[in-house]
Every structure is written in C-alpha cells, then in structure tokens.
Write an enzyme that holds these catalytic residues in place. Structure first.
Site, mmCIF file in Angstrom:
data_model
loop_
_atom_site.group_PDB
_atom_site.id
_atom_site.type_symbol
_atom_site.label_atom_id
_atom_site.label_comp_id
_atom_site.label_asym_id
_atom_site.label_seq_id
_atom_site.Cartn_x
_atom_site.Cartn_y
_atom_site.Cartn_z
ATOM 1 N N PRO A 90 10.570 -2.552 -2.050
ATOM 2 C CA PRO A 90 10.964 -1.671 -1.192
ATOM 3 C C PRO A 90 11.341 -0.439 -1.118
ATOM 4 O O PRO A 90 11.414 0.413 -0.194
ATOM 5 C CB PRO A 90 11.657 -2.816 -0.214
ATOM 6 C CG PRO A 90 11.585 -3.822 -1.061
ATOM 7 C CD PRO A 90 10.859 -3.619 -2.444
ATOM 8 N N GLU A 117 16.501 -11.439 -4.910
ATOM 9 C CA GLU A 117 17.103 -10.547 -4.180
ATOM 10 C C GLU A 117 16.395 -9.125 -4.673
ATOM 11 O O GLU A 117 16.568 -8.176 -4.109
ATOM 12 C CB GLU A 117 18.615 -10.630 -4.455
ATOM 13 C CG GLU A 117 19.521 -9.164 -3.752
ATOM 14 C CD GLU A 117 19.157 -9.597 -2.190
ATOM 15 O OE1 GLU A 117 19.706 -8.354 -1.627
ATOM 16 O OE2 GLU A 117 18.861 -10.688 -1.575
ATOM 17 N N ARG A 155 -12.008 -0.347 -5.025
ATOM 18 C CA ARG A 155 -13.526 -0.094 -4.282
ATOM 19 C C ARG A 155 -13.429 1.343 -4.488
ATOM 20 O O ARG A 155 -14.531 1.898 -4.089
ATOM 21 C CB ARG A 155 -12.960 -0.267 -2.798
ATOM 22 C CG ARG A 155 -11.729 0.691 -2.166
ATOM 23 C CD ARG A 155 -11.490 -0.005 -0.892
ATOM 24 N NE ARG A 155 -12.507 0.202 0.122
ATOM 25 C CZ ARG A 155 -13.002 1.294 0.618
ATOM 26 N NH1 ARG A 155 -12.419 2.502 0.729
ATOM 27 N NH2 ARG A 155 -14.191 1.230 1.424
ATOM 28 N N ASP A 170 -13.807 7.369 4.395
ATOM 29 C CA ASP A 170 -12.582 6.823 4.955
ATOM 30 C C ASP A 170 -11.689 7.322 5.613
ATOM 31 O O ASP A 170 -11.675 8.522 5.529
ATOM 32 C CB ASP A 170 -12.176 5.602 3.653
ATOM 33 C CG ASP A 170 -13.121 4.461 3.340
ATOM 34 O OD1 ASP A 170 -13.984 4.184 3.809
ATOM 35 O OD2 ASP A 170 -12.934 4.083 2.123
#
Length: 236
Positions: A90, A117, A155, A170
C-alpha cells in the site's frame, strides 16, 4: 518474458493464470509463470514466516529470511541475477498504464505478495527494485494486486492480443480515456448509434472518436489531462 510470484497462497492464482488472455499468452510462449510458496523456504522450526514486531504493536510482520531465500532460489533457477523485483505494498507508487508498459519491456519479473501487518523493512531496503500499490485501499494480501499487474503487463507483450492496435487505443494510453463503443443493432429501444459511425467516412469517424475521448476524459478523469500538462512542462 517470465513472471514469478512469491506467495503464501499459490492456489489463488490457478484460475487466473489458466484462463482467458493469460492462458493464451502461455500457449503462444509469450510468457511463462512460476508460483513459489515462500513458506517452503523458512528456517523456522514451526514453519512460520512472520513474527512479532520489535517495539511492540498490533499484527505480525513478514520475516526477511524466507523471502530472501525464495528470491535467491528463483533467481538461480532462472539464471537471472538482476530481475525486476516488485513488492506489492500500500505504500508503493501508484500503478499506472505507463508502469505496465515499462514492466512489459522486462525479461523477468518477480512479484512478492505479502500478508500480515507488513514487511520487515530490510525486504524493502535490500531485496526489491520497485514497490507498487494498485490503489488507495488495503487488501488482505498482495495476491490480487500481483494478478492485476500480471494481466496488464502480459496483454502488452507482442502477439498476445489478436489485434495489437487494441492496446494502443486502450484507456489511459496517451493520458486519455477510450472513446464510446457501439455494435449492432443500430437502434435498440429507441437508443441510436451516432450517425457518424454509420457513415463509412473513416476520417470523420476518427475525428469523432478523438473528440469523444477528450470529452470523456475531461468529464471523468481531468487529473489525467493535468498529468499530461505537467509532463509537457517538465520536458521544456
């Protein structure tokens, strides 16, 4: 390309890696995937890969030793001493299409999926080349993020998509969202396809698509245009 996953839950990847575009990419020999449970590398007699944090606090911290030994084993098996090693975290840099293109240019990626954690800081400091977050939210582990990266990178590899022009148009390519799409029938419940798309005039169709792409980006993701302006200013 080769993509190796270091994870405590390799079974989570089975359906994803053997379905859809990722399966086809393997069949075309465009990519190879490897799943490695780093619990198998722990020296802990109870087979643990985590421990309590020094200084106290809630939760458990992923230990450095099993991750290090798993990394070294994967590098040795691949004959690669300098792969791109990505920590799913994160606290990492926000993942973007630009980063996907960058990673697609590598020959070997190793994605580390954490749990608990957090990580022993020495994993960040000495074992990885990148820290990546797929968004400002918290997941139970890094596995889903690793799947996202693998899909978005695979991809982009040559010959993986049936039409390579698809990837170039895209959303997020060139800091734009993609233009609207329509298919048959030309009218459904009174809702009509724009006349320009039925005209057969390719120059007008392309102009319409570019206009709609810019309009949609301005309405939904103006930050992309701001990013583009900042990038252009930095080039001057």
């Amino acid at each position: 390309m080769r993509i190796d996953f270091l994870t405590l839950f390799p079974e989570m990847f089975e359906g994803v890696l053997h379905s859809s575009m990722l399966k086809k990419a393997q069949e075309k020999n465009a990519v190879q995937y490897g799943l490695h449970n780093f619990r198998e590398y722990t020296e802990n007699k109870h087979n643990r890969v985590d421990d309590y944090p020094y200084g106290g606090g809630a939760g458990m911290v992923l230990s450095a030793q099993p991750v290090y030994d798993a990394l070294e084993a994967v590098k040795k098996a691949a004959g690669d001493t300098k792969p791109r090693v990505v920590l799913l975290c994160p606290q990492g840099a926000r993942y973007t299409q630009g980063k996907a293109r960058e990673l697609a240019g590598e020959q070997h990626l190793i994605l580390i999926c954490g749990h608990y954690e957090g990580y022993d800081e020495r994993i960040r400091e000495h074992m990885v080349t990148d820290e990546i977050s797929i968004g400002d939210f918290v997941l139970t582990g890094g596995e889903l993020g690793a799947m996202v990266i693998a899909d978005s990178v695979t991809r982009l590899l040559p010959e993986v998509l049936g039409n390579e022009e698809s990837a170039k148009k895209d959303s997020f390519e060139e800091n734009r969202l993609e233009h609207p799409h329509y298919t048959r029938p030309a009218e459904f419940k009174g809702w009509k396809v724009p006349d320009v798309l039925l005209s057969g005039h390719h120059k007008n169709i392309e102009a319409w698509r570019q206009k709609e792409s810019l309009k949609r980006t301005q309405e939904r993701r103006p930050d992309l245009l701001a990013d583009e302006t900042g990038s252009e200013n930095n080039k001057k």
